[in-house]
Design a protein around this motif. Structure first.
Motif, mmCIF file in Angstrom:
data_model
loop_
_atom_site.group_PDB
_atom_site.id
_atom_site.type_symbol
_atom_site.label_atom_id
_atom_site.label_comp_id
_atom_site.label_asym_id
_atom_site.label_seq_id
_atom_site.Cartn_x
_atom_site.Cartn_y
_atom_site.Cartn_z
ATOM 1 N N TYR A 134 -0.247 8.625 9.109
ATOM 2 C CA TYR A 134 0.682 8.711 8.173
ATOM 3 C C TYR A 134 0.622 8.054 7.059
ATOM 4 O O TYR A 134 1.083 8.257 6.156
ATOM 5 N N VAL A 135 -0.210 7.017 6.794
ATOM 6 C CA VAL A 135 -0.426 6.396 5.660
ATOM 7 C C VAL A 135 -1.292 6.962 4.696
ATOM 8 O O VAL A 135 -2.293 7.336 5.040
ATOM 9 N N LEU A 136 -0.575 7.161 3.460
ATOM 10 C CA LEU A 136 -1.408 7.611 2.364
ATOM 11 C C LEU A 136 -1.879 6.882 1.262
ATOM 12 O O LEU A 136 -2.821 7.069 0.730
ATOM 13 N N PHE A 137 -1.184 5.662 1.102
ATOM 14 C CA PHE A 137 -1.502 4.548 0.033
ATOM 15 C C PHE A 137 -1.411 3.303 0.390
ATOM 16 O O PHE A 137 -0.386 2.939 1.403
ATOM 17 N N MET A 138 -2.123 2.388 -0.113
ATOM 18 C CA MET A 138 -2.039 0.989 0.313
ATOM 19 C C MET A 138 -1.910 0.387 -0.914
ATOM 20 O O MET A 138 -2.446 0.599 -2.156
ATOM 21 N N ILE A 139 -0.848 -0.710 -1.093
ATOM 22 C CA ILE A 139 -0.765 -1.717 -2.201
ATOM 23 C C ILE A 139 -1.362 -2.950 -1.846
ATOM 24 O O ILE A 139 -1.161 -3.592 -1.038
ATOM 25 N N VAL A 140 -2.106 -3.235 -2.922
ATOM 26 C CA VAL A 140 -3.212 -4.376 -2.498
ATOM 27 C C VAL A 140 -3.386 -5.341 -3.748
ATOM 28 O O VAL A 140 -3.717 -4.839 -4.663
ATOM 29 N N PRO A 141 -3.028 -6.715 -3.475
ATOM 30 C CA PRO A 141 -3.244 -7.560 -4.581
ATOM 31 C C PRO A 141 -4.773 -7.854 -4.949
ATOM 32 O O PRO A 141 -5.714 -8.192 -4.002
ATOM 33 N N THR A 142 -5.289 -7.472 -6.053
ATOM 34 C CA THR A 142 -6.674 -7.699 -6.464
ATOM 35 C C THR A 142 -6.975 -8.182 -7.889
ATOM 36 O O THR A 142 -6.271 -7.526 -8.825
ATOM 37 N N GLY A 143 -7.642 -9.426 -7.872
ATOM 38 C CA GLY A 143 -7.894 -9.997 -9.320
ATOM 39 C C GLY A 143 -6.842 -10.144 -10.162
ATOM 40 O O GLY A 143 -6.947 -9.785 -11.692
ATOM 41 N N GLY A 144 -5.746 -10.486 -9.736
ATOM 42 C CA GLY A 144 -4.503 -10.765 -10.689
ATOM 43 C C GLY A 144 -3.599 -9.661 -10.930
ATOM 44 O O GLY A 144 -2.497 -9.680 -11.828
ATOM 45 N N GLN A 145 -3.914 -8.436 -10.507
ATOM 46 C CA GLN A 145 -3.257 -7.163 -10.530
ATOM 47 C C GLN A 145 -2.702 -6.913 -9.273
ATOM 48 O O GLN A 145 -3.138 -7.443 -8.144
ATOM 49 N N TRP A 146 -1.960 -5.664 -9.064
ATOM 50 C CA TRP A 146 -1.679 -4.928 -7.892
ATOM 51 C C TRP A 146 -2.079 -3.629 -7.954
ATOM 52 O O TRP A 146 -1.950 -3.073 -9.089
ATOM 53 N N THR A 147 -2.928 -2.957 -6.909
ATOM 54 C CA THR A 147 -3.549 -1.825 -6.943
ATOM 55 C C THR A 147 -2.942 -0.951 -5.929
ATOM 56 O O THR A 147 -2.428 -1.169 -4.824
ATOM 57 N N VAL A 148 -2.999 0.308 -6.351
ATOM 58 C CA VAL A 148 -2.621 1.389 -5.305
ATOM 59 C C VAL A 148 -3.907 1.935 -5.033
ATOM 60 O O VAL A 148 -4.541 2.428 -5.736
ATOM 61 N N ARG A 149 -4.315 2.132 -3.723
ATOM 62 C CA ARG A 149 -5.386 2.522 -3.123
ATOM 63 C C ARG A 149 -5.093 3.787 -2.384
ATOM 64 O O ARG A 149 -4.350 3.678 -1.422
ATOM 65 N N VAL A 150 -6.003 4.896 -2.454
ATOM 66 C CA VAL A 150 -6.033 5.942 -1.449
ATOM 67 C C VAL A 150 -6.402 5.540 0.049
ATOM 68 O O VAL A 150 -7.271 4.498 -0.029
ATOM 69 N N VAL A 151 -6.229 6.152 0.887
ATOM 70 C CA VAL A 151 -6.721 6.239 2.237
ATOM 71 C C VAL A 151 -7.620 7.313 2.641
ATOM 72 O O VAL A 151 -7.486 8.432 2.317
ATOM 73 N N GLN A 152 -8.904 6.933 3.165
ATOM 74 C CA GLN A 152 -9.962 8.020 3.319
ATOM 75 C C GLN A 152 -9.194 8.998 4.702
ATOM 76 O O GLN A 152 -8.375 8.626 5.543
ATOM 77 N N GLU A 153 -9.881 10.257 4.540
ATOM 78 C CA GLU A 153 -9.337 11.206 5.494
ATOM 79 C C GLU A 153 -9.795 10.855 6.687
ATOM 80 O O GLU A 153 -9.166 11.055 7.797
ATOM 81 N N SER A 154 -11.195 10.267 6.869
ATOM 82 C CA SER A 154 -11.703 9.815 8.090
ATOM 83 C C SER A 154 -12.900 9.026 7.857
ATOM 84 O O SER A 154 -13.515 8.905 6.705
ATOM 85 N N ARG A 155 -13.430 8.531 8.629
ATOM 86 C CA ARG A 155 -14.633 7.466 8.648
ATOM 87 C C ARG A 155 -15.982 8.164 8.092
ATOM 88 O O ARG A 155 -16.265 9.383 8.538
ATOM 89 N N GLY A 156 -16.543 7.564 7.310
ATOM 90 C CA GLY A 156 -17.921 7.878 6.768
ATOM 91 C C GLY A 156 -17.715 9.024 5.765
ATOM 92 O O GLY A 156 -18.904 9.433 5.288
ATOM 93 N N ILE A 157 -16.701 9.363 5.217
ATOM 94 C CA ILE A 157 -16.641 10.113 4.049
ATOM 95 C C ILE A 157 -15.639 9.605 2.899
ATOM 96 O O ILE A 157 -14.704 8.763 3.408
ATOM 97 N N LEU A 158 -15.975 9.826 1.880
ATOM 98 C CA LEU A 158 -14.888 9.346 0.734
ATOM 99 C C LEU A 158 -13.682 10.293 0.460
ATOM 100 O O LEU A 158 -12.717 9.661 -0.179
#
Length: 323
Positions: free
Chosen positions: A242-266
């Motif tokens: 059910y998770v669609l987005f991750m909020i992650v601290p990166t290099g002094g900023q906070w990023t919104v990252r997508v989640v892959q649909e399945s392993r091995g693909i982008l």
């Protein structure tokens, strides 16, 4: 032949007659592959190799006397028996397969017996087996991990390809000494790669704790917030569809990252909005209304803000936008 599950396949350190101090190792000559190279790298990192012979015989790839004089035989000899130092998979019927169907090649056989010792942990060795060893073994035995390609003339470039590139050019009529020198160069490269994978595996347990903590806190929310940047997105794929987005601290900023649909693909479960693509600073802030929005990648798999609240606001907007 099916071998026991990976975690049961490692020999106990107290196993009688187990080879623990190889001195002289033999492998085949001429062309080398990631299989024999990484098997040798594993033993080298453990300090179990003092000398090496790369043997050639047109009929059997080895002279019987040369094999007999060796303390260990890697990818040669048509026998698997760790107690006698034999790690080959070319015998009739092979040397077994993992429970997931991936066959063992010589790297996998060496790793199954010595990976935990090298890593200092069975769990770390299992991670390395999944990330690296199985990809090398499958390539060596012709077991296709990637049956479908989106672009017919473009295939994934793997660590096995990188190792193969160390071989002398086929059209230059190389001598055996050229193969032997390049084999040693490839083993050095593999040792560095393997050491890096072991360090990555050590961090896997920390990553799991981080992701488990974020999932527990988020409940069934499609947005999770990590308190530190870490790998192992597959833990989300396995445990939180059910998770669609991750909020992650990166290099002094906070990023919104997508989640892959399945392993091995982008491909993502859900991309960031189309009208965000390539926008940054004032333009991005104007479109989103988020005052500290920083940028969105052209491919819409990551966006950033200067604060956690800003990143959360971007993620909420992404959820509300049309797919």
């Amino acid at each position: 032949m099916f071998l026991p599950p990976f975690e049961n396949f490692f020999f106990n350190n107290n196993t009688p007659h187990r080879k623990e101090c190889f001195m002289h190792v033999v492998t085949h000559g001429n062309l080398f592959h990631a299989d024999d190279v990484f098997a040798m790298a594993t033993l080298r990192l453990l300090g179990l190799v003092t000398s090496l012979t790369r043997s050639i015989n047109p009929a059997t790839f080895a002279d019987p006397a040369t094999l007999a004089r060796a303390d260990a035989r890697i990818d040669i000899g048509r026998k698997y028996n760790p107690e006698t130092g034999d790690f080959d998979h070319h015998q009739e019927g092979g040397a077994g397969v993992r429970p997931n169907g991936v066959p063992y090649a010589s790297f996998g056989l060496v790793w199954a017996n010595y990976g935990a010792k090298l890593c200092g942990s069975l769990s770390h060795a299992t991670v390395v087996d999944e990330r690296l060893v199985q990809t090398v073994d499958s390539r060596d035995v012709g077991h296709d991990l990637y049956p479908e390609l989106n672009y017919p003339n473009i295939a994934p470039y793997s660590i096995s390809d990188a190792i193969s590139a160390f071989n002398p050019p086929w059209h230059k009529k190389p001598q055996q000494r050229d193969f032997d020198k390049r084999f040693h160069d490839a083993v050095g490269y593999a040792m560095v790669a393997l050491e890096n994978e072991i360090v990555t595996a050590e961090g896997a347990a920390i990553a799991k704790e981080t992701i488990d903590r974020a999932l527990s806190k988020a409940g069934q929310s499609p947005i999770i917030v990590l308190d530190r940047s870490c790998p192992r997105q597959e833990l989300i794929l396995d445990n939180a569809p059910y998770v669609l987005f991750m909020i992650v601290p990166t290099g002094g900023q906070w990023t919104v990252r997508v989640v892959q649909e399945s392993r091995g693909i982008l491909k993502a479960r859900r991309y960031l909005p189309q009208n965000w693509a390539g926008k940054e600073k004032a333009d991005f802030q104007g479109i989103t209304g988020v005052p500290d929005a920083a940028f969105c990648h052209n491919s819409r798999f990551i966006a950033a803000a200067q604060s956690k609240n800003g990143a959360l606001a971007l993620a909420m907007l992404a959820l509300e936008s049309p797919v």
